[in-house]
Design an enzyme around this catalytic site. Structure first.
Site, PDB file in Angstrom:
ATOM      1  N   GLU A  44       9.934  16.582  14.796  1.00 20.08           N
ATOM      2  CA  GLU A  44      10.057  16.378  13.475  1.00 20.08           C
ATOM      3  C   GLU A  44       9.447  17.120  12.700  1.00 20.08           C
ATOM      4  O   GLU A  44       8.063  16.990  12.427  1.00 20.08           O
ATOM      5  CB  GLU A  44       9.775  14.674  13.314  1.00 20.08           C
ATOM      6  CG  GLU A  44      10.339  14.294  11.709  1.00 20.08           C
ATOM      7  CD  GLU A  44       9.939  12.968  11.377  1.00 20.08           C
ATOM      8  OE1 GLU A  44       8.936  12.616  11.605  1.00 20.08           O
ATOM      9  OE2 GLU A  44      10.850  12.268  10.925  1.00 20.08           O
TER      10      GLU A  44
ATOM     11  N   GLU B 275       9.533   1.706  10.611  1.00 24.28           N
ATOM     12  CA  GLU B 275      10.650   2.386  10.505  1.00 24.28           C
ATOM     13  C   GLU B 275      10.077   3.847  10.338  1.00 24.28           C
ATOM     14  O   GLU B 275       9.368   4.334   9.775  1.00 24.28           O
ATOM     15  CB  GLU B 275      11.387   2.122   9.168  1.00 24.28           C
ATOM     16  CG  GLU B 275      11.936   1.012   8.879  1.00 24.28           C
ATOM     17  CD  GLU B 275      13.210   0.842   9.510  1.00 24.28           C
ATOM     18  OE1 GLU B 275      13.830   1.987  10.081  1.00 24.28           O
ATOM     19  OE2 GLU B 275      13.864  -0.213   9.542  1.00 24.28           O
TER      20      GLU B 275
ATOM     21  N   CYS C 236      13.605  10.956   6.779  1.00 29.42           N
ATOM     22  CA  CYS C 236      13.728  10.215   8.202  1.00 29.42           C
ATOM     23  C   CYS C 236      15.076  10.403   8.905  1.00 29.42           C
ATOM     24  O   CYS C 236      14.992  10.635  10.101  1.00 29.42           O
ATOM     25  CB  CYS C 236      13.273   9.045   8.047  1.00 29.42           C
ATOM     26  SG  CYS C 236      14.392   7.720   7.209  1.00 29.42           S
TER      27      CYS C 236
ATOM     28  N   LYS D 216       0.964  -1.089   0.063  1.00 34.45           N
ATOM     29  CA  LYS D 216      -0.011   0.037  -0.005  1.00 34.45           C
ATOM     30  C   LYS D 216       1.008   1.336  -0.072  1.00 34.45           C
ATOM     31  O   LYS D 216       1.348   1.762   1.018  1.00 34.45           O
ATOM     32  CB  LYS D 216      -1.122  -0.002   1.220  1.00 34.45           C
ATOM     33  CG  LYS D 216      -2.243   0.883   1.070  1.00 34.45           C
ATOM     34  CD  LYS D 216      -2.153   2.408   0.740  1.00 34.45           C
ATOM     35  CE  LYS D 216      -1.762   3.009   1.887  1.00 34.45           C
ATOM     36  NZ  LYS D 216      -1.637   4.441   1.738  1.00 34.45           N
TER      37      LYS D 216
HETATM   38  P1  NAP Z   1       2.569   8.367   7.496  1.00 38.40           P
HETATM   39  O1  NAP Z   1       1.402   9.622   7.585  1.00 38.40           O
HETATM   40  O2  NAP Z   1       2.713   7.966   8.683  1.00 38.40           O
HETATM   41  O3  NAP Z   1       2.112   7.380   6.142  1.00 38.40           O
HETATM   42  C1  NAP Z   1       2.782   6.415   5.720  1.00 38.40           C
HETATM   43  C2  NAP Z   1       1.827   5.368   5.479  1.00 38.40           C
HETATM   44  O4  NAP Z   1       0.873   4.773   6.314  1.00 38.40           O
HETATM   45  C3  NAP Z   1       1.165   5.958   3.996  1.00 38.40           C
HETATM   46  O5  NAP Z   1       1.252   4.825   3.123  1.00 38.40           O
HETATM   47  C4  NAP Z   1       0.021   6.165   4.845  1.00 38.40           C
HETATM   48  O6  NAP Z   1      -1.340   6.273   3.762  1.00 38.40           O
HETATM   49  C5  NAP Z   1      -0.366   5.120   5.600  1.00 38.40           C
HETATM   50  N1  NAP Z   1      -1.186   5.360   6.888  1.00 38.40           N
HETATM   51  C6  NAP Z   1      -1.732   6.392   7.148  1.00 38.40           C
HETATM   52  N2  NAP Z   1      -2.759   6.274   8.273  1.00 38.40           N
HETATM   53  C7  NAP Z   1      -2.721   4.875   8.248  1.00 38.40           C
HETATM   54  C8  NAP Z   1      -3.399   4.066   9.070  1.00 38.40           C
HETATM   55  N3  NAP Z   1      -4.393   4.120  10.116  1.00 38.40           N
HETATM   56  N4  NAP Z   1      -3.500   2.728   9.105  1.00 38.40           N
HETATM   57  C9  NAP Z   1      -2.670   2.183   8.151  1.00 38.40           C
HETATM   58  N5  NAP Z   1      -1.760   2.866   7.167  1.00 38.40           N
HETATM   59  C10 NAP Z   1      -1.893   4.080   7.292  1.00 38.40           C
HETATM   60  O7  NAP Z   1       3.721   8.952   7.015  1.00 38.40           O
HETATM   61  P2  NAP Z   1       4.235   9.800   5.702  1.00 38.40           P
HETATM   62  O8  NAP Z   1       3.679  11.441   6.040  1.00 38.40           O
HETATM   63  O9  NAP Z   1       3.772   9.304   4.599  1.00 38.40           O
HETATM   64  O10 NAP Z   1       5.829   9.896   6.007  1.00 38.40           O
HETATM   65  C11 NAP Z   1       6.527  10.844   6.585  1.00 38.40           C
HETATM   66  C12 NAP Z   1       7.047  10.004   7.780  1.00 38.40           C
HETATM   67  O11 NAP Z   1       7.469   8.907   7.425  1.00 38.40           O
HETATM   68  C13 NAP Z   1       7.890  10.718   8.733  1.00 38.40           C
HETATM   69  O12 NAP Z   1       7.723  10.576  10.076  1.00 38.40           O
HETATM   70  C14 NAP Z   1       9.345  10.123   8.522  1.00 38.40           C
HETATM   71  O13 NAP Z   1      10.094  10.165   9.640  1.00 38.40           O
HETATM   72  C15 NAP Z   1       8.967   8.695   8.396  1.00 38.40           C
HETATM   73  N6  NAP Z   1       9.901   7.995   7.555  1.00 38.40           N
HETATM   74  C16 NAP Z   1      10.621   7.285   8.300  1.00 38.40           C
HETATM   75  C17 NAP Z   1      11.685   6.431   7.535  1.00 38.40           C
HETATM   76  C18 NAP Z   1      12.340   5.154   8.222  1.00 38.40           C
HETATM   77  O14 NAP Z   1      13.107   4.499   7.461  1.00 38.40           O
HETATM   78  N7  NAP Z   1      12.579   5.413   9.502  1.00 38.40           N
HETATM   79  C19 NAP Z   1      11.836   6.592   6.137  1.00 38.40           C
HETATM   80  C20 NAP Z   1      10.931   7.536   5.493  1.00 38.40           C
HETATM   81  C21 NAP Z   1       9.936   8.056   6.255  1.00 38.40           C
HETATM   82  P3  NAP Z   1      -1.606   7.742   3.296  1.00 38.40           P
HETATM   83  O15 NAP Z   1      -0.541   8.152   2.313  1.00 38.40           O
HETATM   84  O16 NAP Z   1      -3.117   7.698   2.582  1.00 38.40           O
HETATM   85  O17 NAP Z   1      -1.758   8.888   4.635  1.00 38.40           O
END
Ligand code: NAP
Ligand code: MG
Length: 500
Positions: free
Chosen positions: A402, A271, A305, A196
């Site tokens: 963050e 992650e 991240c 997804k």
């Molecule tokens: P996010 O809002 O947490 O979304 C990540 C994924 O989860 C998306 O596919 C999102 O779908 C989905 N999602 C949202 N709500 C959900 C739920 N209730 N149940 C299941 N899935 C759900 O993160 P983002 O804004 O896309 O990315 C930014 C974040 O990712 C930052 O905090 C960053 O630090 C972190 N990140 C971490 C790493 C690492 O390796 N540690 C790498 C890259 C990014 P939608 O797109 O529809 O919201």
């Protein structure tokens, strides 16, 4: 398309023009509820495509396909055959590189040289690294003597078996690498997947599903359901027939994943976010520190991240480092990713830009010294200037949160402050990355020991390699990806004893 920009090639244009469905069981299927959503180019703000808005029914269909493939054709592949498929996938990424580069840029906004590096090097190298693993997945023989058996009366050994059906949920900040990080080890282990991708960046995941099929991955092994997190993502995370969720995203959603996984106690790897420190000692090679610190924070416009967003600089070199980093920030050529001159792209969305702007306003209000940036340039797309704040304090909002944008917070430290700087570097809920810059190897190693994060680099920041385990301490995550540990997270161990 915007006529002022270089236009993408015919392959990318044809792909964008398609009415994308989900990729389930080896074919394109329309979303069962018939809903779609628009896909935008963050560099122009223009709509470029649409994607299927999946919901629980689509997830059900994809999980059923993945289950059938797991015990069906995929289980019959030898280890060598799985390796071959992964190698072929790397070849196909290279063959379709131009199209993937253009799609990734249009979807996410990253600058051309970064997209080229990702598609020509990062992704193929990663698939080839994991192509070598299937033939090396080995259990062990154990000198066990269960139930009073004597040597020669029993043989005990372990089998390493694939975990099963994996739900992979990925973020928008680096769509193709985030997908690759889950796809490659899961396939190497013999798992099947339902992916997804982020709703803001679904395109390259859809293209990769087709390339998997072309590489010889049997139908149903790799399924992609596009859609919103709160519908498709939540249904996948809660699904009773999914064995593991591999999630990359925010710490906030990571918590929701854990709660959703409780129903069938599926395995979860996370992650999550970061707020990584970059610590510069007075003896460091400033000609490396200055571009290194700028890159640590501004790479992917800070939507990274591992971003080094808290810069701690020894007071002797503080002013020089701040001036140097600010000069780089001011001089980076901002532009659309398809423009080869562009070095700094847009943020992902207007919402993200407003969020970043809010943090910058908070930093100003709380007394931070704005050295450069902080504004929204007047141009189409979701651009935000690279921003440097100096004279920050640990309690300020932009230092603690963050931001996921190009905002660097600098703090100075003095000779007596080694313990303090280590404590401040660790004074965060996160623990993903970090770097130490010095020529004194003893000092560097002391700091490496003190920094509580899954990755620490010396005289470089965010050193990634397919073979190096990567992941977060504290609220930056659970488990490790990359390397052998990344493979292990898709395997389970069975203890077997045979008596005769
Ligand atoms: P996010 O809002 O947490 O979304 C990540 C994924 O989860 C998306 O596919 C999102 O779908 C989905 N999602 C949202 N709500 C959900 C739920 N209730 N149940 C299941 N899935 C759900 O993160 P983002 O804004 O896309 O990315 C930014 C974040 O990712 C930052 O905090 C960053 O630090 C972190 N990140 C971490 C790493 C690492 O390796 N540690 C790498 C890259 C990014 P939608 O797109 O529809 O919201
Ligand atoms: Mg997009």
């Amino acid at each position: 398309m915007n006529p002022a920009l270089p236009s993408p090639g015919a392959a990318a244009q044809a792909f964008l023009a398609r009415a994308h469905g989900h990729f389930i069981g080896g074919r394109w299927v329309a979303p069962l509820a018939g809903e779609r959503f628009d896909v935008f180019d963050p560099g122009t703000g223009l709509k470029i495509s649409t994607a299927a808005a999946g919901d629980a029914q689509d997830i059900d269909a994809a999980v059923a396909a993945a289950r059938a493939a797991f015990t069906g054709p995929w289980a019959k592949f030898t280890a060598a055959e799985r390796g071959k498929v992964l190698w072929k996938l790397a070849d196909l990424v290279e063959r379709h590189a131009q199209e993937l580069i253009e799609l990734e840029i249009l979807d996410n906004g990253l600058p051309l040289p970064v997209a080229q590096y990702v598609v020509h090097h990062v992704v193929p190298d990663f698939f080839r690294y994991y192509a070598g693993w299937p033939t090396k997945i080995e259990g062990a023989t154990i000198p066990a003597a269960p139930q009073g058996r004597r040597p020669g009366e029993v043989l005990s050994f372990t089998l390493r078996e694939p975990l099963g059906v994996v739900g992979a949920i990925t973020p928008w900040n680096a769509p193709l690498p985030m997908l690759m990080v889950k796809l490659a080890p899961a396939l190497a282990a013999g798992c099947t997947l339902v992916l997804k991708p982020a709703e803001l960046t679904p395109l390259t995941a859809l293209r990769m599903a087709e390339l998997c099929a072309e590489a010889g991955v049997p139908d149903g092994v790799v399924n992609v359901v596009t859609g919103l997190g709160e519908t498709a993502g939540a249904a996948l995370a809660a699904h009773p027939r999914v064995d593991k969720i591999a999630f990359t995203g925010s710490t906030e959603v990571g918590r929701l994943i854990v709660k959703a996984a409780v129903g069938n106690l599926k395995k979860v790897s996370l992650e999550l976010g970061g707020k990584s420190p970059v610590i510069v000692f007075a003896d460091a090679a400033l000609e490396q520190v200055i571009p290194g610190a700028a890159r640590a924070c501004f790479f992917l416009q800070g939507q990274n991240c591992m971003a080094g967003t808290r810069l701690y600089v020894h007071e002797k070199v503080h002013d020089q480092v701040v001036a140097g980093v600010a000069n780089i920030a001011r001089s980076m050529q901002m532009g659309h990713g398809l423009d080869p001159a562009s070095q700094f792209g847009p943020l992902i969305s207007t919402e993200q830009r407003e969020r970043v702007r809010g943090f910058v306003e908070a930093g100003r209000r709380e007394g931070g010294e704005l050295v450069c940036g902080g504004g929204v340039p007047s141009r189409p797309g979701y651009f935000f200037e690279p921003t440097v704040f100096a004279r920050m304090r640990p309690d300020m909002t932009p230092v603690k949160s963050e931001i996921f944008g190009p905002v660097l917070c600098v703090q100075a430290f003095g000779d007596q402050d080694l313990e303090r700087v280590a404590a401040e570097a660790n004074d965060t809920i996160y623990g993903l990355s970090g770097s130490v810059w010095t020529r004194d190897i003893g000092l560097a190693m002391q700091m490496v020991r003190r920094i509580d994060s899954g990755q620490v680099s010396v005289n470089m920041h965010a050193a990634l390699d397919p073979a190096m385990p990567f992941g977060g301490n504290k609220q930056s995550g659970w488990g490790r990806e990359f390397g052998k540990e990344g493979l292990d997270s898709y395997l389970k161990t069975k203890g077997v004893s045979v008596a005769w």
